[in-house]
Design a protein around this motif. Structure first.
Motif, mmCIF file in Angstrom:
data_model
loop_
_atom_site.group_PDB
_atom_site.id
_atom_site.type_symbol
_atom_site.label_atom_id
_atom_site.label_comp_id
_atom_site.label_asym_id
_atom_site.label_seq_id
_atom_site.Cartn_x
_atom_site.Cartn_y
_atom_site.Cartn_z
ATOM 1 N N LEU A 97 43.620 13.295 -33.623
ATOM 2 C CA LEU A 97 42.366 13.625 -32.964
ATOM 3 C C LEU A 97 41.055 13.199 -33.452
ATOM 4 O O LEU A 97 40.114 12.759 -32.850
ATOM 5 C CB LEU A 97 42.361 15.421 -33.082
ATOM 6 N N ALA A 98 41.199 12.858 -34.984
ATOM 7 C CA ALA A 98 40.070 11.970 -35.698
ATOM 8 C C ALA A 98 39.777 10.624 -34.888
ATOM 9 O O ALA A 98 38.745 10.156 -34.816
ATOM 10 C CB ALA A 98 40.505 11.777 -36.968
ATOM 11 N N SER A 99 40.990 9.949 -34.509
ATOM 12 C CA SER A 99 40.886 8.641 -34.030
ATOM 13 C C SER A 99 40.645 8.529 -32.441
ATOM 14 O O SER A 99 40.245 7.414 -32.046
ATOM 15 C CB SER A 99 42.279 8.177 -34.147
ATOM 16 N N ILE A 100 40.640 9.757 -31.707
ATOM 17 C CA ILE A 100 40.381 9.688 -30.410
ATOM 18 C C ILE A 100 39.110 9.151 -30.016
ATOM 19 O O ILE A 100 38.610 8.457 -29.227
ATOM 20 C CB ILE A 100 40.724 11.017 -29.640
ATOM 21 N N GLY A 101 38.230 9.928 -30.941
ATOM 22 C CA GLY A 101 36.602 9.430 -30.634
ATOM 23 C C GLY A 101 36.189 8.183 -30.754
ATOM 24 O O GLY A 101 35.687 7.673 -29.991
ATOM 25 N N GLY A 102 37.020 7.663 -31.963
ATOM 26 C CA GLY A 102 36.787 5.957 -32.121
ATOM 27 C C GLY A 102 37.205 5.231 -31.260
ATOM 28 O O GLY A 102 36.687 4.370 -30.763
ATOM 29 N N PHE A 103 38.398 5.479 -30.510
ATOM 30 C CA PHE A 103 39.096 4.597 -29.631
ATOM 31 C C PHE A 103 38.256 4.757 -28.339
ATOM 32 O O PHE A 103 37.918 3.833 -27.694
ATOM 33 C CB PHE A 103 40.457 5.323 -29.224
ATOM 34 N N VAL A 104 37.889 5.888 -27.963
ATOM 35 C CA VAL A 104 36.929 6.162 -26.531
ATOM 36 C C VAL A 104 35.676 5.343 -26.809
ATOM 37 O O VAL A 104 35.233 4.625 -25.635
ATOM 38 C CB VAL A 104 36.787 7.661 -26.270
ATOM 39 N N VAL A 105 35.061 5.436 -27.977
ATOM 40 C CA VAL A 105 33.754 4.811 -28.135
ATOM 41 C C VAL A 105 34.002 3.580 -28.135
ATOM 42 O O VAL A 105 33.148 2.571 -27.578
ATOM 43 C CB VAL A 105 32.953 5.395 -29.431
ATOM 44 N N GLY A 106 35.134 2.817 -28.600
ATOM 45 C CA GLY A 106 35.498 1.562 -28.775
ATOM 46 C C GLY A 106 35.843 0.839 -27.384
ATOM 47 O O GLY A 106 35.269 -0.119 -26.893
ATOM 48 N N ILE A 107 36.554 1.758 -26.687
ATOM 49 C CA ILE A 107 36.927 1.132 -25.005
ATOM 50 C C ILE A 107 35.557 1.222 -24.295
ATOM 51 O O ILE A 107 35.361 0.175 -23.735
ATOM 52 C CB ILE A 107 38.137 2.146 -24.561
ATOM 53 N N VAL A 108 34.659 2.136 -24.237
ATOM 54 C CA VAL A 108 33.667 2.161 -23.594
ATOM 55 C C VAL A 108 32.598 1.107 -24.054
ATOM 56 O O VAL A 108 31.997 0.443 -23.104
ATOM 57 C CB VAL A 108 32.827 3.377 -23.887
ATOM 58 N N THR A 109 32.528 0.539 -25.271
ATOM 59 C CA THR A 109 31.986 -0.429 -25.634
ATOM 60 C C THR A 109 32.303 -1.709 -25.240
ATOM 61 O O THR A 109 31.677 -2.472 -24.690
ATOM 62 C CB THR A 109 31.769 -0.288 -27.159
ATOM 63 N N VAL A 110 33.616 -1.866 -25.272
ATOM 64 C CA VAL A 110 34.214 -2.997 -24.555
ATOM 65 C C VAL A 110 33.918 -3.244 -23.033
ATOM 66 O O VAL A 110 33.462 -4.257 -22.514
ATOM 67 C CB VAL A 110 35.800 -3.137 -24.807
ATOM 68 N N VAL A 111 34.375 -2.174 -22.450
ATOM 69 C CA VAL A 111 34.078 -2.320 -20.788
ATOM 70 C C VAL A 111 32.554 -2.601 -20.544
ATOM 71 O O VAL A 111 32.176 -3.309 -19.705
ATOM 72 C CB VAL A 111 34.460 -0.968 -20.220
ATOM 73 N N ALA A 112 31.660 -1.844 -21.263
ATOM 74 C CA ALA A 112 30.056 -1.733 -20.778
ATOM 75 C C ALA A 112 29.587 -3.167 -21.462
ATOM 76 O O ALA A 112 28.799 -3.728 -20.684
ATOM 77 C CB ALA A 112 29.416 -0.939 -21.719
ATOM 78 N N THR A 113 30.200 -3.908 -22.323
ATOM 79 C CA THR A 113 29.592 -5.264 -22.949
ATOM 80 C C THR A 113 30.428 -6.441 -22.285
ATOM 81 O O THR A 113 30.004 -7.457 -22.776
ATOM 82 C CB THR A 113 29.314 -5.386 -24.395
ATOM 83 N N GLY A 114 31.370 -5.962 -21.878
ATOM 84 C CA GLY A 114 32.356 -7.241 -21.515
ATOM 85 C C GLY A 114 31.733 -8.215 -20.475
ATOM 86 O O GLY A 114 31.848 -9.445 -20.729
ATOM 87 N N PRO A 115 31.149 -7.906 -19.328
ATOM 88 C CA PRO A 115 30.388 -8.623 -18.509
ATOM 89 C C PRO A 115 29.397 -9.678 -19.214
ATOM 90 O O PRO A 115 29.150 -10.827 -18.673
ATOM 91 C CB PRO A 115 29.891 -7.989 -17.397
#
Length: 416
Positions: free
Chosen positions: A350-368
């Motif tokens: 549960l502690a790592s879910i937040g980090g993972f979600v934030v990380g993935i969102v960051t990758v997708v948002a900044t990828g282009p």
């Protein structure tokens, strides 16, 4: 206990170091002989094998390390544990290998390379499980030996593949090395008498460990896959050169954290950081990691061009930024391992879910816009969120720290 933990940590770290250096040498040969684009594709498929193993085999290894250690401590049979985790690991590794074929093809690889990637997925899955099982038996020395032997075998076979010009089979030697390790280190049981049934809480622990592994360790592998998706082949190859030096560095924390789980599996206290010895252990490890990773970043302008003449100079800033994320990621592994040792896999997940979600969102948002850099940025952001979360949980008071019955039973056995 502390002497045994230190000895096991040395052996485990040595084995991980050999595997990391072997991976580095492996990619150096690919980069020098086959070029930048081939290096990018190989790096992405190596990350793919580690990532998909998080869906069960790696969690099975972690679960095995904990429950085999508990069985040894309690003097009970581990036959049911080995049978269940062994069968499910083999089946899941084969299934994940099959699933990886279309993914490898979608990443621009040919059919032969995709088939080799599938074999690599199977081999790595079996390796991760066997390694965890041997850690449960406190056989870190055996692990270090077979890590070395299988790495030498893989490199020797890779040289033969490279000399023969068989570029589509560059992943096969590594897959063979992993299978050899898995066969040599497969768990054979402790031979103790006991009930022939799974310990209570094992399946729950493993399931939460899958989620924890995906959301904690998955981001590093996604960084490499994101480089392949958002960057051009040549850019992904340059990133892969940086990634191959960052990956061995990340293995330091994985090696030590793997020792923490079986070594502390029968302690009570909920894996918190309020305990002075645990807090000192985490702080000391963070300090050592800061020095080690700082040195890697410092020497990278000199070292990378030696390892990768064609890609090294351009990869230096990528590696230096990656090392910052790897440092945060590595430090977070130790308080998380202390929580896992106490049976609190749900809390870690549960502690790592937040980090993972934030990380993935960051990758997708900044990828282009960021291209190959997006994965590194997402990895750093997500790892930072995860570190803060596990430290906060570790510092908090826990009325009932154990979230699986086996861990509670182990604690009671220790105090009785």
């Amino acid at each position: 206990m502390s002497q045994r933990v230190a000895s096991s940590a040395v052996y485990s770290t040595a084995g991980m170091a050999v595997q990391g250096l072997s991976r580095l040498a492996y990619t150096i040969i690919i980069g020098r002989v086959l070029g930048t684009e081939a290096l990018g594709h190989a790096g992405a498929l190596l990350s793919l094998s580690i990532f998909v193993a998080l869906f069960w085999p790696t969690a099975a290894g972690n679960t095995s390390s904990r429950f085999l250690a508990v069985a040894l401590h309690r003097g009970s049979s581990d036959a049911a544990v080995n049978r269940f985790l062994g069968v499910t690991t083999l089946a899941s590794s084969v299934l994940l290998g099959a699933i990886s074929v279309p993914i490898a093809l979608a990443l621009g690889n040919g059919p032969v390379t995709a088939a080799s990637a599938a074999l690599l997925v199977v081999g790595y899955g079996l390796y991760a499980y066997a390694r965890g099982a041997q850690l449960g038996y406190h056989r870190a020395g055996r692990i270090a030996f077979w890590d070395t032997a299988s790495s030498v075998l893989s490199l020797g076979l890779l040289v033969a593949v490279a000399v023969g010009g068989l570029s589509g089979l560059v992943l096969l030697p590594l897959a063979i090395g992993y299978v050899v390790f898995a066969l040599a280190c497969r768990p054979r049981g402790n031979g103790l008498p006991g009930a022939d049934g799974l310990p209570e809480g094992l399946v729950s622990f493993a399931a939460w460990n899958v989620l924890a592994g995906l959301t904690t360790n998955g981001l590093l592998q996604i960084a490499m896959l994101a480089a392949q998706v958002y960057g051009r082949d040549a850019e992904a190859g340059v990133f892969a050169a940086a990634f191959t030096l960052a990956t061995p560095a990340s293995m330091l924390g994985q090696a030590v954290s793997q020792i923490v789980v079986p070594a502390f599996a029968h302690r009570s206290g909920g894996g918190g950081l309020r305990d002075r010895s645990s807090a000192f252990f985490v702080t000391a490890f963070a300090a050592v990691s800061a020095v080690a990773f700082g040195l890697v970043a410092l020497v990278s302008p000199w070292a990378l061009p030696i390892f990768y003449p064609a890609q090294g100079a351009a990869a230096v800033p990528m590696l230096q930024f990656l090392m910052l994320g790897v440092f945060v990621f590595t430090v977070a592994l130790i308080p998380a391992a202390l929580l896992l040792a106490a049976g609190r896999s749900r809390a870690v997940a549960l502690a790592s879910i937040g980090g993972f979600v934030v990380g993935i969102v960051t990758v997708v948002a900044t990828g282009p816009s960021l291209g190959v850099w997006a994965g590194s940025v997402g990895f750093l952001v997500g790892s930072t969120v995860n570190l803060v979360a596990v430290v906060v949980i570790g510092l908090g008071r826990v009325d009932q720290p154990i979230d699986d019955a086996a861990a509670q039973a182990a604690s009671e056995q220790t105090t009785s």
